[in-house]
Design an enzyme around this catalytic site. Structure first.
Site, PDB file in Angstrom:
ATOM      1  N   ASP A 113      59.541  45.436  33.776  1.00  0.00           N
ATOM      2  CA  ASP A 113      60.691  44.764  33.467  1.00  0.00           C
ATOM      3  C   ASP A 113      61.932  45.595  33.729  1.00  0.00           C
ATOM      4  O   ASP A 113      62.008  46.867  33.515  1.00  0.00           O
ATOM      5  CB  ASP A 113      60.816  44.271  32.079  1.00  0.00           C
ATOM      6  CG  ASP A 113      59.495  43.411  31.788  1.00  0.00           C
ATOM      7  OD1 ASP A 113      58.961  42.733  32.580  1.00  0.00           O
ATOM      8  OD2 ASP A 113      58.875  43.307  30.731  1.00  0.00           O
ATOM      9  N   ASP A 133      58.991  36.930  35.917  1.00  0.00           N
ATOM     10  CA  ASP A 133      58.966  36.106  34.336  1.00  0.00           C
ATOM     11  C   ASP A 133      59.846  35.053  34.648  1.00  0.00           C
ATOM     12  O   ASP A 133      59.420  33.721  34.140  1.00  0.00           O
ATOM     13  CB  ASP A 133      59.613  36.933  33.288  1.00  0.00           C
ATOM     14  CG  ASP A 133      58.812  38.376  32.982  1.00  0.00           C
ATOM     15  OD1 ASP A 133      57.500  38.293  33.311  1.00  0.00           O
ATOM     16  OD2 ASP A 133      59.324  39.137  32.560  1.00  0.00           O
TER      17      ASP A 133
END
Length: 151
Positions: A113, A133
């Site tokens: 991330d 995401d």
């Protein structure tokens, strides 16, 4: 065929960004971009959303693979029918993003991330995302809207 291309494009785009993040961002660096509205950082998420299940990496890995496979089969069935563009686009976005995160998890043992929103709320600012995401969330919303409009 266009839907496969969109899913592949999502996969390739985020895969390249993750490779850049892994190579160029230091683990403890937080960089403000987009007029300080977005924070770039490298974060290795060994769990699911918000780190859920991080103490059970094999369960997370297997569960993610199983879920993605089931959704892929369902999506292929939808493509063969007369579904709306929203359903097809939403599925392509979600599956492309899901495939990228799944590959990360299978290859590295975690998902990379790399950005969060610079907002006043500390808890929200601490949530780190990747582009996959967002594609998964947007895809799910589009598919749900498309399915709710069925006649």
């Amino acid at each position: 065929m266009i839907w496969t291309g969109i899913g592949a494009g999502v996969f390739l785009l985020d895969n390249r960004i993750k490779a850049w993040v892994e190579k160029n961002l230091k683990d403890d660096l937080v960089k403000e971009v987009a007029k300080d509205h977005i924070l770039l950082r490298k974060f290795h998420n060994r769990g699911m959303a918000l780190g859920a299940g991080e103490n059970y990496p094999e369960v997370v890995k297997g569960g993610t693979a199983l879920l993605w496979a089931v959704l892929a089969v369902c999506y292929l069935r939808l493509l063969s029918g007369k579904e709306s563009v929203l359903v097809k686009l939403g599925g392509a976005l979600a599956l492309g993003g899901g495939a990228c995160n799944l590959m990360d998890r299978l290859r590295r043992g975690y998902v990379t991330d790399y950005f969060s929103f610079n907002v006043p709320w500390k808890k929200l600012r601490g949530i780190v995302f990747n582009l996959s995401d967002l594609f998964i969330a947007i895809g799910a919303i589009l598919a749900a809207i498309g399915m709710s409009r069925r006649k």
